[in-house]
Scaffold this motif. Sequence first.
Motif, PDB file in Angstrom:
ATOM      1  N   CYS A  13      -1.544  -6.249   2.175  1.00 14.98           N
ATOM      2  CA  CYS A  13      -0.842  -5.217   1.800  1.00 14.98           C
ATOM      3  C   CYS A  13       0.089  -4.914   2.984  1.00 14.98           C
ATOM      4  N   CYS A  16       4.114  -4.898   2.916  1.00 17.50           N
ATOM      5  CA  CYS A  16       5.105  -3.901   2.227  1.00 17.50           C
ATOM      6  C   CYS A  16       4.566  -2.745   2.816  1.00 17.50           C
ATOM      7  N   HIS A  17       3.304  -2.419   3.371  1.00 18.96           N
ATOM      8  CA  HIS A  17       2.814  -1.004   3.673  1.00 18.96           C
ATOM      9  C   HIS A  17       2.090  -0.841   5.136  1.00 18.96           C
ATOM     10  N   VAL A  27       8.781  -1.684   2.548  1.00 14.82           N
ATOM     11  CA  VAL A  27       9.089  -2.119   0.952  1.00 14.82           C
ATOM     12  C   VAL A  27       8.235  -0.968  -0.108  1.00 14.82           C
ATOM     13  N   ARG A  37      -4.001  12.172  -2.872  1.00 11.00           N
ATOM     14  CA  ARG A  37      -2.487  12.208  -2.919  1.00 11.00           C
ATOM     15  C   ARG A  37      -2.111  12.026  -4.348  1.00 11.00           C
ATOM     16  N   SER A  39       0.627  10.594  -6.929  1.00 11.57           N
ATOM     17  CA  SER A  39       1.504   9.363  -7.117  1.00 11.57           C
ATOM     18  C   SER A  39       2.895   9.600  -7.024  1.00 11.57           C
ATOM     19  N   GLY A  40       3.749   8.938  -6.325  1.00 13.70           N
ATOM     20  CA  GLY A  40       5.156   9.252  -6.136  1.00 13.70           C
ATOM     21  C   GLY A  40       5.466  10.573  -5.098  1.00 13.70           C
ATOM     22  N   TYR A  45      10.912   8.279  -0.007  1.00 12.92           N
ATOM     23  CA  TYR A  45      10.537   6.809  -0.452  1.00 12.92           C
ATOM     24  C   TYR A  45      11.145   6.859  -1.814  1.00 12.92           C
ATOM     25  N   TYR A  47      10.593   5.786  -5.367  1.00 11.38           N
ATOM     26  CA  TYR A  47       9.763   5.171  -6.194  1.00 11.38           C
ATOM     27  C   TYR A  47      10.289   4.931  -7.535  1.00 11.38           C
ATOM     28  N   SER A  48       9.593   3.866  -8.114  1.00 13.97           N
ATOM     29  CA  SER A  48      10.197   3.731  -9.659  1.00 13.97           C
ATOM     30  C   SER A  48       9.772   4.794 -10.477  1.00 13.97           C
ATOM     31  N   ASN A  51       6.173   4.840 -11.652  1.00 10.00           N
ATOM     32  CA  ASN A  51       5.126   5.529 -10.717  1.00 10.00           C
ATOM     33  C   ASN A  51       5.235   6.812 -10.648  1.00 10.00           C
ATOM     34  N   TRP A  58      -4.572   9.834  -6.534  1.00 14.65           N
ATOM     35  CA  TRP A  58      -5.300   8.574  -6.088  1.00 14.65           C
ATOM     36  C   TRP A  58      -6.648   9.016  -5.250  1.00 14.65           C
ATOM     37  N   THR A  77       5.887  -0.472 -12.718  1.00 14.38           N
ATOM     38  CA  THR A  77       5.883  -0.256 -11.420  1.00 14.38           C
ATOM     39  C   THR A  77       6.628  -1.436 -10.598  1.00 14.38           C
ATOM     40  N   LYS A  78       7.286  -0.994  -9.423  1.00  9.33           N
ATOM     41  CA  LYS A  78       7.852  -1.931  -8.684  1.00  9.33           C
ATOM     42  C   LYS A  78       7.017  -2.744  -7.476  1.00  9.33           C
ATOM     43  N   MET A  79       5.839  -2.122  -7.506  1.00 10.38           N
ATOM     44  CA  MET A  79       4.910  -2.910  -6.580  1.00 10.38           C
ATOM     45  C   MET A  79       4.532  -4.185  -7.323  1.00 10.38           C
ATOM     46  N   VAL A  80       4.981  -5.513  -6.625  1.00  7.16           N
ATOM     47  CA  VAL A  80       4.886  -6.788  -7.123  1.00  7.16           C
ATOM     48  C   VAL A  80       3.627  -7.279  -6.569  1.00  7.16           C
TER      49      VAL A  80
HETATM   50  C1  HEM Z   1       2.901   1.336  -4.197  1.00 11.41           C
HETATM   51  C2  HEM Z   1      -1.420   0.283  -2.391  1.00 11.41           C
HETATM   52  C3  HEM Z   1       0.397  -4.496  -1.762  1.00 11.41           C
HETATM   53  C4  HEM Z   1       4.678  -2.767  -2.737  1.00 11.41           C
HETATM   54  C5  HEM Z   1       1.742   1.625  -3.717  1.00 11.41           C
HETATM   55  C6  HEM Z   1       0.773   2.717  -4.270  1.00 11.41           C
HETATM   56  C7  HEM Z   1      -0.494   2.368  -3.663  1.00 11.41           C
HETATM   57  C8  HEM Z   1      -0.379   0.908  -3.206  1.00 11.41           C
HETATM   58  C9  HEM Z   1      -1.666   3.135  -3.610  1.00 11.41           C
HETATM   59  C10 HEM Z   1       1.008   3.976  -5.083  1.00 11.41           C
HETATM   60  C11 HEM Z   1       1.775   4.898  -3.830  1.00 11.41           C
HETATM   61  C12 HEM Z   1       2.150   6.284  -4.196  1.00 11.41           C
HETATM   62  O1  HEM Z   1       2.076   6.547  -5.396  1.00 11.41           O
HETATM   63  O2  HEM Z   1       2.519   6.950  -3.248  1.00 11.41           O
HETATM   64  C13 HEM Z   1      -1.353  -1.108  -1.985  1.00 11.41           C
HETATM   65  C14 HEM Z   1      -2.447  -1.831  -1.473  1.00 11.41           C
HETATM   66  C15 HEM Z   1      -2.025  -2.978  -1.275  1.00 11.41           C
HETATM   67  C16 HEM Z   1      -0.604  -3.094  -1.756  1.00 11.41           C
HETATM   68  C17 HEM Z   1      -3.647  -1.165  -1.122  1.00 11.41           C
HETATM   69  C18 HEM Z   1      -2.753  -4.025  -1.060  1.00 11.41           C
HETATM   70  C19 HEM Z   1      -4.159  -4.611  -1.621  1.00 11.41           C
HETATM   71  C20 HEM Z   1       1.649  -4.275  -2.149  1.00 11.41           C
HETATM   72  C21 HEM Z   1       2.306  -5.279  -1.660  1.00 11.41           C
HETATM   73  C22 HEM Z   1       3.841  -5.009  -2.084  1.00 11.41           C
HETATM   74  C23 HEM Z   1       3.609  -3.484  -2.342  1.00 11.41           C
HETATM   75  C24 HEM Z   1       2.092  -6.709  -1.173  1.00 11.41           C
HETATM   76  C25 HEM Z   1       5.047  -5.653  -1.768  1.00 11.41           C
HETATM   77  C26 HEM Z   1       5.070  -7.065  -2.289  1.00 11.41           C
HETATM   78  C27 HEM Z   1       4.663  -1.452  -3.292  1.00 11.41           C
HETATM   79  C28 HEM Z   1       5.809  -0.744  -3.827  1.00 11.41           C
HETATM   80  C29 HEM Z   1       5.087   0.419  -4.260  1.00 11.41           C
HETATM   81  C30 HEM Z   1       4.032   0.445  -3.858  1.00 11.41           C
HETATM   82  C31 HEM Z   1       7.068  -1.374  -3.959  1.00 11.41           C
HETATM   83  C32 HEM Z   1       6.064   1.421  -5.073  1.00 11.41           C
HETATM   84  C33 HEM Z   1       5.735   1.362  -6.415  1.00 11.41           C
HETATM   85  C34 HEM Z   1       6.526   1.933  -7.330  1.00 11.41           C
HETATM   86  O3  HEM Z   1       7.316   2.912  -6.925  1.00 11.41           O
HETATM   87  O4  HEM Z   1       6.655   1.769  -8.581  1.00 11.41           O
HETATM   88  N1  HEM Z   1       0.740   0.682  -3.202  1.00 11.41           N
HETATM   89  N2  HEM Z   1      -0.165  -1.907  -2.116  1.00 11.41           N
HETATM   90  N3  HEM Z   1       2.375  -3.061  -2.374  1.00 11.41           N
HETATM   91  N4  HEM Z   1       3.471  -0.693  -3.356  1.00 11.41           N
HETATM   92 FE1  HEM Z   1       1.521  -1.263  -2.817  1.00 11.41          FE
END
Ligand code: HEM
Length: 103
Positions: A13, A16-17, A27, A37, A39-40, A45, A47-48, A51, A58, A77-80
């Motif tokens: 993770c 990006c986090h 990212v 918490r 979402s969003g 930040y 967000y998409s 999201n 969560w 979602t923009k989480m790829v």
């Molecule tokens: C959003 C967890 C891997 C990019 C989120 C959210 C969670 C999360 C819980 C929602 C947060 C919220 O609503 O405030 C994780 C975990 C990961 C992981 C535990 C590994 C297992 C990644 C990776 C990337 C990434 C590898 C980039 C390639 C993002 C992005 C968002 C996001 C861009 C925003 C999504 C949106 O606005 O649609 N992640 N993530 N995440 N994550 Fe991850």
Amino acid sequence: GDVEAGKAAFNKCKACHEIGESAKNKVGPELDGLDGRHSGAVEGYAYSPANKASGITWTEAEFKEYIKDPKAKVPGTKMVFAGIKKDSELDNLWAYVSQFDKD
Ligand code: HEM
């Protein structure tokens, strides 16, 4: 879940986090205080819309479902991220992630 194993799993993770004291948005949003918490909710930040509209709180169950297959849980979602399919790894990841309070 095993916190130490979860810490290792979190390496997937980290591209990006950030999490923990002084974690910042990268990212993806910082993940402090994720347990309970909405979402969003991280300030500053971009967000998409998907999201933000998802209306998720969560919890362990919601988190695991999302990490298993982000695009299935939150279409648009923009989480790829391909997802983690192994239940034990999801258990460990939650054990690690859920210990960080909002600072
Ligand atoms: C959003 C967890 C891997 C990019 C989120 C959210 C969670 C999360 C819980 C929602 C947060 C919220 O609503 O405030 C994780 C975990 C990961 C992981 C535990 C590994 C297992 C990644 C990776 C990337 C990434 C590898 C980039 C390639 C993002 C992005 C968002 C996001 C861009 C925003 C999504 C949106 O606005 O649609 N992640 N993530 N995440 N994550 Fe991850």
